[in-house]
Write a protein that holds these residues in place. Structure first.
Motif, mmCIF file in Angstrom:
data_model
loop_
_atom_site.group_PDB
_atom_site.id
_atom_site.type_symbol
_atom_site.label_atom_id
_atom_site.label_comp_id
_atom_site.label_asym_id
_atom_site.label_seq_id
_atom_site.Cartn_x
_atom_site.Cartn_y
_atom_site.Cartn_z
ATOM 1 N N LYS A 155 0.883 -1.168 0.000
ATOM 2 C CA LYS A 155 0.000 0.000 0.000
ATOM 3 C C LYS A 155 0.921 1.218 0.000
ATOM 4 C CE LYS A 155 -3.814 -0.221 2.390
ATOM 5 N NZ LYS A 155 -4.827 -0.373 3.483
ATOM 6 N N LEU A 156 1.452 1.524 -1.189
ATOM 7 C CA LEU A 156 2.547 2.483 -1.279
ATOM 8 C C LEU A 156 2.121 3.899 -0.940
ATOM 9 C CD1 LEU A 156 4.410 1.215 -4.485
ATOM 10 C CD2 LEU A 156 4.722 0.555 -2.097
ATOM 11 N N ILE A 157 0.954 4.319 -1.433
ATOM 12 C CA ILE A 157 0.509 5.691 -1.195
ATOM 13 C C ILE A 157 0.259 5.918 0.292
ATOM 14 C CG2 ILE A 157 -1.285 7.391 -1.699
ATOM 15 C CD1 ILE A 157 -1.612 6.127 -4.424
ATOM 16 N N SER A 158 -0.479 5.002 0.922
ATOM 17 C CA SER A 158 -0.730 5.113 2.361
ATOM 18 C C SER A 158 0.570 5.046 3.150
ATOM 19 C CB SER A 158 -1.680 4.005 2.828
ATOM 20 O OG SER A 158 -2.926 4.097 2.192
ATOM 21 N N GLY A 159 1.458 4.145 2.752
ATOM 22 C CA GLY A 159 2.721 4.000 3.461
ATOM 23 C C GLY A 159 3.567 5.260 3.429
ATOM 24 N N MET A 160 3.710 5.867 2.252
ATOM 25 C CA MET A 160 4.506 7.084 2.144
ATOM 26 C C MET A 160 3.854 8.231 2.901
ATOM 27 S SD MET A 160 7.150 6.149 0.585
ATOM 28 C CE MET A 160 7.880 7.782 0.459
ATOM 29 N N PHE A 161 2.514 8.273 2.897
ATOM 30 C CA PHE A 161 1.824 9.333 3.638
ATOM 31 C C PHE A 161 2.080 9.191 5.140
ATOM 32 C CE2 PHE A 161 -1.879 10.647 6.125
ATOM 33 C CZ PHE A 161 -1.919 12.003 5.806
ATOM 34 N N PHE A 162 1.981 7.972 5.683
ATOM 35 C CA PHE A 162 2.183 7.794 7.111
ATOM 36 C C PHE A 162 3.639 8.040 7.510
ATOM 37 C CE2 PHE A 162 -1.824 5.263 7.004
ATOM 38 C CZ PHE A 162 -2.503 6.015 7.942
ATOM 39 N N ILE A 163 4.571 7.695 6.656
ATOM 40 C CA ILE A 163 5.970 7.999 6.950
ATOM 41 C C ILE A 163 6.180 9.505 7.043
ATOM 42 C CG2 ILE A 163 8.305 7.933 5.998
ATOM 43 C CD1 ILE A 163 7.670 5.155 4.906
ATOM 44 N N ALA A 164 5.650 10.240 6.041
ATOM 45 C CA ALA A 164 5.790 11.704 6.048
ATOM 46 C C ALA A 164 5.064 12.317 7.240
ATOM 47 C CB ALA A 164 5.249 12.274 4.735
ATOM 48 N N TRP A 165 3.859 11.829 7.528
ATOM 49 C CA TRP A 165 3.071 12.348 8.646
ATOM 50 C C TRP A 165 3.809 12.134 9.966
ATOM 51 C CZ3 TRP A 165 -2.364 10.034 10.188
ATOM 52 C CH2 TRP A 165 -2.938 10.842 11.177
ATOM 53 N N THR A 166 4.387 10.956 10.158
ATOM 54 C CA THR A 166 5.101 10.657 11.398
ATOM 55 C C THR A 166 6.322 11.548 11.555
ATOM 56 O OG1 THR A 166 4.361 8.358 11.259
ATOM 57 C CG2 THR A 166 6.192 8.833 12.737
ATOM 58 N N ILE A 167 7.037 11.787 10.462
ATOM 59 C CA ILE A 167 8.218 12.665 10.525
ATOM 60 C C ILE A 167 7.812 14.063 10.964
ATOM 61 C CG2 ILE A 167 9.983 13.802 9.134
ATOM 62 C CD1 ILE A 167 10.165 11.243 7.472
ATOM 63 N N VAL A 168 6.722 14.582 10.394
ATOM 64 C CA VAL A 168 6.255 15.929 10.754
ATOM 65 C C VAL A 168 5.849 15.986 12.225
ATOM 66 C CG1 VAL A 168 4.434 17.633 10.337
ATOM 67 C CG2 VAL A 168 5.545 16.512 8.409
ATOM 68 N N VAL A 169 5.091 14.984 12.674
ATOM 69 C CA VAL A 169 4.625 14.970 14.063
ATOM 70 C C VAL A 169 5.803 14.831 15.028
ATOM 71 C CG1 VAL A 169 3.266 13.685 15.751
ATOM 72 C CG2 VAL A 169 2.332 14.114 13.485
ATOM 73 N N MET A 170 6.743 13.936 14.714
ATOM 74 C CA MET A 170 7.907 13.761 15.578
ATOM 75 C C MET A 170 8.724 15.051 15.684
ATOM 76 S SD MET A 170 8.239 10.729 16.949
ATOM 77 C CE MET A 170 7.768 9.006 16.775
ATOM 78 N N TYR A 171 8.831 15.766 14.571
ATOM 79 C CA TYR A 171 9.647 16.990 14.558
ATOM 80 C C TYR A 171 9.004 18.093 15.389
ATOM 81 C CZ TYR A 171 12.111 21.102 12.840
ATOM 82 O OH TYR A 171 12.827 22.262 12.761
ATOM 83 N N PHE A 172 7.724 18.367 15.142
ATOM 84 C CA PHE A 172 7.075 19.482 15.826
ATOM 85 C C PHE A 172 6.710 19.160 17.276
ATOM 86 C CE2 PHE A 172 6.258 20.768 11.392
ATOM 87 C CZ PHE A 172 6.687 22.098 11.463
ATOM 88 N N SER A 173 6.565 17.881 17.612
ATOM 89 C CA SER A 173 6.253 17.525 18.995
ATOM 90 C C SER A 173 7.501 17.443 19.875
ATOM 91 C CB SER A 173 5.520 16.182 19.038
ATOM 92 O OG SER A 173 6.380 15.124 18.641
ATOM 93 N N HIS A 174 8.687 17.401 19.247
ATOM 94 C CA HIS A 174 9.943 17.226 19.974
ATOM 95 C C HIS A 174 9.927 15.912 20.759
ATOM 96 C CE1 HIS A 174 9.789 21.888 20.054
ATOM 97 N NE2 HIS A 174 10.346 21.453 18.932
ATOM 98 N N ALA A 175 9.290 14.893 20.169
ATOM 99 C CA ALA A 175 9.118 13.626 20.873
ATOM 100 C C ALA A 175 10.450 12.926 21.126
ATOM 101 C CB ALA A 175 8.182 12.710 20.079
ATOM 102 N N LEU A 176 11.317 12.899 20.117
ATOM 103 C CA LEU A 176 12.572 12.171 20.274
ATOM 104 C C LEU A 176 13.516 12.837 21.277
ATOM 105 C CD1 LEU A 176 13.213 10.988 16.610
ATOM 106 C CD2 LEU A 176 12.099 9.782 18.486
ATOM 107 N N PRO A 177 13.679 14.174 21.256
ATOM 108 C CA PRO A 177 14.479 14.793 22.333
ATOM 109 C C PRO A 177 13.882 14.558 23.714
ATOM 110 C CG PRO A 177 14.257 16.308 20.498
ATOM 111 C CD PRO A 177 13.357 15.155 20.205
ATOM 112 N N ALA A 178 12.539 14.527 23.801
ATOM 113 C CA ALA A 178 11.895 14.251 25.092
ATOM 114 C C ALA A 178 12.168 12.822 25.546
ATOM 115 C CB ALA A 178 10.395 14.497 24.988
ATOM 116 N N VAL A 179 12.164 11.871 24.603
ATOM 117 C CA VAL A 179 12.494 10.486 24.940
ATOM 118 C C VAL A 179 13.935 10.381 25.429
ATOM 119 C CG1 VAL A 179 12.821 8.185 23.981
ATOM 120 C CG2 VAL A 179 10.772 9.488 23.397
ATOM 121 N N GLN A 180 14.839 11.080 24.742
ATOM 122 C CA GLN A 180 16.242 11.055 25.155
ATOM 123 C C GLN A 180 16.412 11.641 26.557
ATOM 124 O OE1 GLN A 180 18.837 13.590 22.906
ATOM 125 N NE2 GLN A 180 20.679 12.469 23.475
#
Length: 245
Positions: A155-180
C-alpha cells in the motif's frame, strides 16, 4: 470486482465491521475512510483534521480536560475553529459507517460473481505480485515506524503518507528529544521541551497503522487464496473426469 491491482498497490473490498470504521474516524477523522481504500477522501479528511485541530488547539484542550484543568482547557481552545471542527468530526464518523455498509454489499455481490483477479503487475516504477504476507510482521514494522507495514503489504501511497506524517509529528512535537531526556532521567526537561498539541497525534497514528497493516495483510492473504482457487478450478480437470481408455 473484488480487487484491482496497480503498481502502487492492490485496492480491494472485503467485509468490514462498520462500527470499527466509525471508531477509527472517531479516533482520528479520515482514518476510517482511509482503511476502506478510499484514499483521496481519506487523505483530504486527515489534512483537514490536522489543519482545524491545530488551529483550534483541540488536543491541548483534551489534555487539560483529562487532567481536570477545565479552566485551562477553556482558555486554550479557539472557539471559531472548534465549531468548524465539530462538523468535520460528525461527517467523518457518519461517512465511515455508511461507506462500510455500502462496501460490504458490493463485496457480497463481487464474491458471488467470482471475477478473476490480476495476480501480477509489472510497470516501469514498481512491481506488485499477489502473494501472502505475515500479519504479525506487518504490525511489527508499523510499530517500528508507521508506514513501513503499509509498504510491506504494497500500500505504497498510504505508506509514504504515514511515513511523512510521522516525521512531521515527531519533529514538531519534539518527541525524540523528550524520549532522550527521559532516558537520561531529566524528566523536568522532557516535560518542558515536548509539544503536547503535536504529541497527542501519535497514539492515533500508531493505533491505526498497527490495525490497518495487520488487516491489510490478512485480507491480502485471503485474496491470494481466492485467486489461486479460481485458477485451479479454471485450468485443471475435475476429480470426476473419466480418463479415456
Amino acid at each position: 470486482m473484488r480487487a484491482y491491482s496497480t503498481q502502487f498497490g492492490t485496492a480491494q473490498i472485503h467485509l468490514r465491521n462498520p462500527l470499527i470504521s466509525a471508531f477509527w474516524s472517531f479516533a482520528f477523522p479520515g482514518c476510517g475512510t482511509l482503511a476502506q481504500g478510499r484514499l483521496l477522501k481519506g487523505l483530504i479528511l486527515i489534512i483537514w483534521e490536522l489543519t482545524v485541530n491545530g488551529s483550534a488547539k483541540v488536543n491541548l484542550a483534551i489534555m487539560y480536560s483529562l487532567l481536570g484543568k477545565f479552566e485551562m482547557a477553556k482558555q486554550v481552545i479557539n472557539e471559531r475553529w472548534f465549531l468548524l471542527y465539530a462538523s468535520l468530526y460528525v461527517y467523518a464518523i457518519w461517512d465511515s459507517y455508511r461507506g462500510s455498509v455500502a462496501l460490504n454489499q458490493q463485496y457480497i455481490l463481487a464474491d458471488r460473481e467470482d471475477a478473476s483477479i490480476r495476480p501480477f503487475v509489472l510497470k516501469t516504477y514498481e512491481q506488485n505480485p499477489l502473494d501472502t504476507r505475515n500479519p504479525l510482521l506487518a504490525s511489527a514494522l508499523s510499530l517500528l515506524a508507521p508506514g513501513l507495514g503499509h509498504l510491506y503489504v504494497n500500500k505504497l501511497i498510504s505508506g509514504m503518507f504515514f511515513i511523512a506524517w510521522t516525521i512531521v509529528v515527531m519533529y514538531f512535537s519534539h518527541a525524540l528529544p523528550a524520549v532522550q531526556a527521559t532516558m537520561l532521567g531529566h524528566y523536568d526537561q522532557a516535560i518542558r521541551i515536548v509539544n503536547m498539541q503535536w504529541l497527542m497525534y501519535l497514539p492515533s497514528i500508531y493505533g491505526f497503522v498497527l490495525h490497518d497493516a495487520c488487516v491489510a495483510a490478512v485480507e491480502l492473504n485471503k485474496l491470494a487464496e481466492k485467486e489461486q482457487s479460481k485458477f485451479l478450478r479454471d485450468n485443471y480437470q475435475p476429480s470426476n473426469f473419466k480418463m479415456p481408455l
